[in-house]
Design a protein around this motif. Structure first.
Motif, short mmCIF file in Angstrom:
data_model
loop_
_atom_site.label_atom_id
_atom_site.label_comp_id
_atom_site.label_asym_id
_atom_site.label_seq_id
_atom_site.Cartn_x
_atom_site.Cartn_y
_atom_site.Cartn_z
N SER A 1 0.79 -1.08 -0.02
CA SER A 1 0.02 0.06 0.06
C SER A 1 0.92 1.25 -0.22
O SER A 1 2.04 1.13 0.88
N PHE A 2 0.43 2.43 -0.62
CA PHE A 2 1.16 3.52 -0.76
C PHE A 2 0.34 4.66 0.03
O PHE A 2 0.69 5.75 -0.13
N GLY A 3 -0.43 4.27 1.00
CA GLY A 3 -1.40 5.01 1.42
C GLY A 3 -1.11 5.08 3.03
O GLY A 3 0.01 4.65 3.60
N VAL A 4 -2.11 5.87 3.81
CA VAL A 4 -1.97 5.88 5.23
C VAL A 4 -3.11 5.34 6.04
O VAL A 4 -2.86 5.35 7.13
N ALA A 5 -4.10 5.05 5.26
CA ALA A 5 -5.48 4.81 5.85
C ALA A 5 -5.36 3.49 6.86
O ALA A 5 -4.46 2.54 6.41
N ASP A 6 -6.15 3.23 7.83
CA ASP A 6 -5.99 2.19 8.88
C ASP A 6 -6.93 1.16 8.06
O ASP A 6 -6.66 -0.17 8.11
N ASP B 1 -20.69 0.58 -4.63
CA ASP B 1 -22.06 1.15 -4.17
C ASP B 1 -21.72 2.08 -3.06
O ASP B 1 -22.30 3.25 -2.95
N GLY B 2 -20.70 1.65 -2.31
CA GLY B 2 -20.02 2.86 -1.05
C GLY B 2 -19.01 2.30 -0.68
O GLY B 2 -18.30 1.49 -1.01
N ALA B 3 -18.35 3.40 0.14
CA ALA B 3 -17.07 3.03 0.60
C ALA B 3 -16.89 3.95 2.00
O ALA B 3 -17.42 4.90 2.19
N VAL B 4 -16.11 3.18 2.94
CA VAL B 4 -15.94 3.87 4.26
C VAL B 4 -14.47 3.82 4.65
O VAL B 4 -13.70 2.79 4.31
N ALA B 5 -13.85 4.92 4.85
CA ALA B 5 -12.36 4.91 5.14
C ALA B 5 -12.29 5.52 6.51
O ALA B 5 -12.81 6.26 7.05
N ILE B 6 -11.30 4.65 7.34
CA ILE B 6 -10.99 5.05 8.59
C ILE B 6 -9.32 5.50 8.66
O ILE B 6 -8.46 4.67 8.21
N LEU B 7 -9.25 6.57 9.18
CA LEU B 7 -8.07 7.19 9.11
C LEU B 7 -7.53 7.77 10.52
O LEU B 7 -8.18 8.92 11.13
N GLY B 8 -7.19 7.11 11.36
CA GLY B 8 -7.00 7.41 12.73
C GLY B 8 -8.55 7.29 13.33
O GLY B 8 -9.20 6.55 13.37
N ASP B 9 -8.82 8.75 13.94
CA ASP B 9 -10.25 8.72 14.32
C ASP B 9 -11.11 9.57 13.51
O ASP B 9 -12.36 9.66 13.75
N GLU B 10 -10.57 9.62 11.99
CA GLU B 10 -11.51 10.19 11.22
C GLU B 10 -12.02 9.15 10.22
O GLU B 10 -11.54 8.15 9.99
N VAL B 11 -13.36 9.58 9.96
CA VAL B 11 -14.13 8.30 9.20
C VAL B 11 -14.64 9.17 7.81
O VAL B 11 -15.38 10.19 8.20
N GLN B 12 -14.06 8.63 6.52
CA GLN B 12 -14.66 9.15 5.56
C GLN B 12 -15.75 8.43 4.79
O GLN B 12 -15.55 7.19 4.88
N ARG B 13 -16.87 8.81 4.04
CA ARG B 13 -17.79 8.01 3.53
C ARG B 13 -18.01 8.33 2.09
O ARG B 13 -18.09 9.63 1.73
N PHE B 14 -18.53 7.33 1.36
CA PHE B 14 -18.96 7.84 0.01
C PHE B 14 -20.05 6.64 -0.19
O PHE B 14 -20.01 5.62 0.13
N GLY B 15 -21.13 7.14 -0.99
CA GLY B 15 -22.30 6.48 -1.53
C GLY B 15 -23.18 5.63 -0.42
O GLY B 15 -23.23 6.09 0.77
N SER B 16 -23.79 4.47 -1.02
CA SER B 16 -24.46 3.96 -0.03
C SER B 16 -23.91 2.71 0.72
O SER B 16 -23.11 1.79 0.14
N VAL B 17 -23.63 2.60 2.01
CA VAL B 17 -23.16 1.94 2.84
C VAL B 17 -24.05 1.36 4.09
O VAL B 17 -25.03 1.97 4.61
N PRO B 18 -23.91 0.21 4.45
CA PRO B 18 -24.77 -0.46 5.56
C PRO B 18 -24.64 0.42 6.60
O PRO B 18 -23.32 0.85 7.15
#
Length: 237
Positions: free
Chosen positions: A157-162, A202-219
């Protein structure tokens, strides 16, 4: 419900099913798919090495599915290997009549379910890790829930997301995009989501430390206690 650990070379999975027969057909299907892929890679090693989109030359179905999904996400074909193998296993279960079947291939999950299902989130050092879960509604057709992490597991991975979890009716697409988004997302920066409309995600959820990012439709996400002993080790690529 039967919970079975299954490993074949670098493919390390947990299989859930109601009958042993369905677990057996899932294992057979995953072994066959992996052997097909290995034979192809033996003649085209670049397919395994590249981190860029790549179109195989008359490859087996598994290679074609991986390449198409990864090409759409802008990553190399191996970014979709775990989700694709899991999907092939669940497809075999469904073909035999299973209404419930889950294959977790190192955090890349393919499933069918006739009941609500909780999928826990493990996100490394994040304060949310092991404390939340997605409540997935019944899914009569194959569905993918795939997670990539820059801080947990053996994957490149080349990112930082948990943790970046992607939901799609195509587990190969979910796997490829989980990798792509994990490479690109940063705290306070969500422009990587701009590529998702029309992608099959359909959707995505990213957790980066204590931050939560969302896109689209997620459960829905709910509080949970995730047993780390049930976490499946990752596909070793």
């Amino acid at each position: 419900m039967i919970r079975a650990h299954f490993q074949f070379k670098e493919t390390i999975t947990t299989i859930l099913a109601e009958e042993q027969t369905w677990i057996d057909v899932a294992k057979e299907a995953m072994i066959t798919a992996r052997q097909d892929l290995e034979r192809y890679i033996a003649g085209d090693p670049f397919f395994q090495m590249t981190l860029e989109p790549y179109t195989p030359d008359q490859g087996p179905i598994i290679a074609e599915r991986m390449a198409v999904a990864a090409g759409g996400a802008g990553v190399g074909p191996m970014a979709a290997v775990a989700g694709t193998i899991a999907a092939i296993g669940v497809e075999a279960m469904a073909w035999e009549g299973a209404l419930f079947g889950v294959i977790d291939n190192g955090g890349d999950i393919a499933l069918i379910t006739d009941r609500p299902l909780r999928v826990g989130v493990y996100a490394g050092a994040s304060s949310l890790s092991g404390k939340v879960a997605f409540v997935v509604p019944p899914q009569p057709a194959i569905y993918g829930i795939c997670t990539s992490s820059a801080t947990v597991g053996p994957s490149i991975s080349f990112g930082v997301a948990d943790a970046v979890t992607v939901f799609s009716a195509d587990p190969s697409v979910a796997d490829a995009w989980a990798t792509a988004l994990c490479n690109q997302l940063r705290p306070g920066e969500t422009t990587a989501f701009d590529r998702l409309p029309g992608s099959g995600v359909d959707g995505a959820v990213a957790i980066l430390g204590d931050e939560v990012q969302r896109f689209g439709s997620v459960p829905p996400m709910v509080g949970a206690v995730v047993d780390e002993n049930l976490i499946t080790a990752g596909e070793l690529y």
